[in-house]
Enzyme design. Structure first.
Site, PDB file in Angstrom:
ATOM      1  N   LYS A  32     -12.211  -9.401   8.456  1.00  0.00           N
ATOM      2  CA  LYS A  32     -11.705  -8.062   8.157  1.00  0.00           C
ATOM      3  C   LYS A  32     -12.078  -7.657   6.732  1.00  0.00           C
ATOM      4  O   LYS A  32     -12.547  -6.539   6.491  1.00  0.00           O
ATOM      5  CB  LYS A  32     -10.188  -8.035   8.305  1.00  0.00           C
ATOM      6  N   ASN A  33     -11.858  -8.572   5.777  1.00  0.00           N
ATOM      7  CA  ASN A  33     -12.082  -8.224   4.382  1.00  0.00           C
ATOM      8  C   ASN A  33     -13.560  -8.073   4.037  1.00  0.00           C
ATOM      9  O   ASN A  33     -13.901  -7.679   2.924  1.00  0.00           O
ATOM     10  CB  ASN A  33     -11.444  -9.271   3.469  1.00  0.00           C
ATOM     11  N   ARG A 102      -6.909   1.602   2.882  1.00  0.00           N
ATOM     12  CA  ARG A 102      -7.298   1.524   1.475  1.00  0.00           C
ATOM     13  C   ARG A 102      -8.812   1.637   1.297  1.00  0.00           C
ATOM     14  O   ARG A 102      -9.289   2.014   0.223  1.00  0.00           O
ATOM     15  CB  ARG A 102      -6.782   0.211   0.869  1.00  0.00           C
ATOM     16  N   CYS A 126      -1.845  -2.013   3.227  1.00  0.00           N
ATOM     17  CA  CYS A 126      -0.622  -2.722   2.854  1.00  0.00           C
ATOM     18  C   CYS A 126      -0.171  -2.295   1.468  1.00  0.00           C
ATOM     19  O   CYS A 126      -0.981  -2.173   0.539  1.00  0.00           O
ATOM     20  CB  CYS A 126      -0.860  -4.232   2.869  1.00  0.00           C
ATOM     21  N   ARG A 131      -0.305  -1.934  -6.861  1.00  0.00           N
ATOM     22  CA  ARG A 131      -1.671  -1.816  -6.349  1.00  0.00           C
ATOM     23  C   ARG A 131      -2.137  -0.387  -6.570  1.00  0.00           C
ATOM     24  O   ARG A 131      -2.163   0.436  -5.665  1.00  0.00           O
ATOM     25  CB  ARG A 131      -1.684  -2.176  -4.861  1.00  0.00           C
ATOM     26  N   ASP A 315      -3.383 -12.917  -0.128  1.00  0.00           N
ATOM     27  CA  ASP A 315      -3.164 -12.754   1.304  1.00  0.00           C
ATOM     28  C   ASP A 315      -2.638 -14.032   1.956  1.00  0.00           C
ATOM     29  O   ASP A 315      -1.947 -13.981   2.974  1.00  0.00           O
ATOM     30  CB  ASP A 315      -4.472 -12.349   1.999  1.00  0.00           C
ATOM     31  N   ARG A 407      -3.976  -5.064  12.602  1.00  0.00           N
ATOM     32  CA  ARG A 407      -4.919  -4.507  11.631  1.00  0.00           C
ATOM     33  C   ARG A 407      -5.917  -5.565  11.165  1.00  0.00           C
ATOM     34  O   ARG A 407      -7.031  -5.214  10.743  1.00  0.00           O
ATOM     35  CB  ARG A 407      -4.172  -3.959  10.406  1.00  0.00           C
TER      36      ARG A 407
END
Length: 426
Positions: A32-33, A102, A126, A131, A315, A407
């Site tokens: 995902k990242n 984001r 999130c 942030r 995370d 997600r």
């Protein structure tokens, strides 16, 4: 019905988890990242982009593809391959009424780099403590853009194009590093990014950009140098396996006394977390073809602090927190990136976990019996941590806002079912 509409309609609201033992074979999907950054990078070119090992079931990826389609791209998925073609040059404004993520910050950077202007909805994702988006505004201004916020839209304007410069990041921000790289690829001159956060997902982004014709040099955690080019071309790229998914199945197998083979495990991206887990009671070894074999183990107390790669990233912190709940003794966790990212501890407490926060440190007194309860997934990783705890508790655990978990975990429910997890969706 479009893929986005279908995913939105079928996003899980609630899951109910019962005591389970994870056992069997599971394959790690594309990260995902990483994939969200690669999707944003596709806006930098008019040519085709093909992504293999694409995690088509991720809700955030589906949302991002919808955004690309709103910006003139055609996105076609075939199995685990996504092909992105440009039907028309992207407009400078993303008109979007759905849920924001984001990654809109990276879409903004890519639009400004290519078209000279950009406007995107304020970012979602999130909510993890402090942030802010100030660092993204700073780097866009440093490259010559005017940045404003109007009516919930973040806008940037550089009518003469972006101009390379030295960007000094005040902290090792993953997103800001990625945005500076994306902007620098098409900026005039040289962009030097000092104090970057160099981690596997960023190196994956750089690898794809290089295959598109970008000129990027990485000097470890010191700096990244980007020489701007006039245009970028096509690419065929394989998304790196998701280290967060791999560590999730490992921790889940130990917590439930399971026996799991994790295929396509990115060992090189997990060196430090694996050392911590081995020293904390996990029993595992490396098999053939990048597989990780987990033979259960016993959860011992942990003391960790999060930090930049190659350390334990933020995370992972809620997952280590869940691990600590099974340990007989006191564990201490401190998040040095997102200060106070401990909201999930209140949800743990509903299940019988004894927690406290002292001087910015989360303390978990583990080993007490766990009882099923009604809890809420405050964010993606916290939701997955609650799912693992539910497999170790007496009775049923009902997790609300479970769409948060989807997600970031591709094919979540089929994979849970194949491992024998007792999870009911509603």
């Amino acid at each position: 019905m479009s893929a986005l509409a279908s995913a939105t309609a079928h996003a899980t609201g609630t899951i109910t988890v019962s005591r389970s033992r994870l056992e069997g074979l599971v394959s790690v999907s594309g990260a995902k990242n990483s994939v969200l950054r690669l999707l944003a990078a596709s806006l930098l070119t008019a040519d085709d982009i093909t992504l293999d090992n694409y995690p088509a079931g991720l809700l955030d990826a589906i949302v991002h593809v919808g955004m690309l389609e709103a910006l003139g791209k055609e996105c076609v998925t075939s199995g685990s391959t996504l092909t992105i073609r440009e039907l028309q040059k992207p407009p400078s404004e993303l008109v979007w009424q759905g849920r924001s993520i984001r990654n809109t910050l990276l879409i903004l950077g890519a639009l400004v780099a290519r078209t000279g202007s950009g406007a995107v909805p304020a970012p979602g994702g999130c909510q993890l403590g402090d942030r802010k988006i100030d660092i993204h505004e700073m780097l866009l201004r440093a490259l010559g853009a005017e940045v404003t916020m109007e009516n919930g839209m973040l806008k940037a304007h550089a009518p003469n194009g972006l101009v390379g410069t030295d960007i000094h990041l005040p902290l090792r921000s993953t997103g800001a590093t990625e945005n500076a790289i994306l902007c620098g690829t098409l900026a005039r001159g040289v962009t030097r990014i000092w104090n970057p956060h160099v981690r596997p997902e960023i190196l994956d982004l750089i690898a794809m950009l290089r295959s598109m014709g970008a000129r990027i040099t990485v000097r470890g955690q010191e700096s990244i140098e980007v020489h701007g080019v006039d245009a970028l071309g096509s690419a065929k790229h394989r998304v790196v396996p998701d280290n967060m998914e791999a560590i999730t199945w490992l921790i889940g197998a130990v917590m439930t006394g399971g026996d799991v083979e994790i295929r396509d495990c990115p060992f090189d991206h997990l060196e430090v977390p694996l050392i911590f887990l081995r020293e904390s009671g996990a029993r595992f070894y490396r098999g053939t073809d990048n597989s990780l074999i987990v033979r259960g183990g016993e959860c011992f107390p942990v003391e960790i602090s999060t930090g930049p790669y190659p350390g334990i990233n933020s995370d992972m912190q809620p997952l280590f927190g869940a691990y600590a709940c099974l340990a007989k003794g006191r564990s201490k966790l401190i998040d040095l990136r997102f200060v106070g990212r401990y909201g999930y501890a209140d949800e743990f407490a509903r299940m019988g976990v004894r927690t406290a926060v002292e001087d910015g440190v989360l303390i978990i007194d583990g080993g007490a019996p766990l009882s099923g309860a009604e809890v809420t997934a405050l964010d993606l990783r916290a939701g997955m941590a609650l799912t693992l705890l539910g497999m170790c508790a007496d009775g049923e655990t009902t997790i609300h806002d479970a769409w948060q978990i989807e997600r970031g975990y591709d094919d979540l429910h089929p994979k849970l079912a194949s491992l024998g997890a007792s999870v009911r969706v509603s």
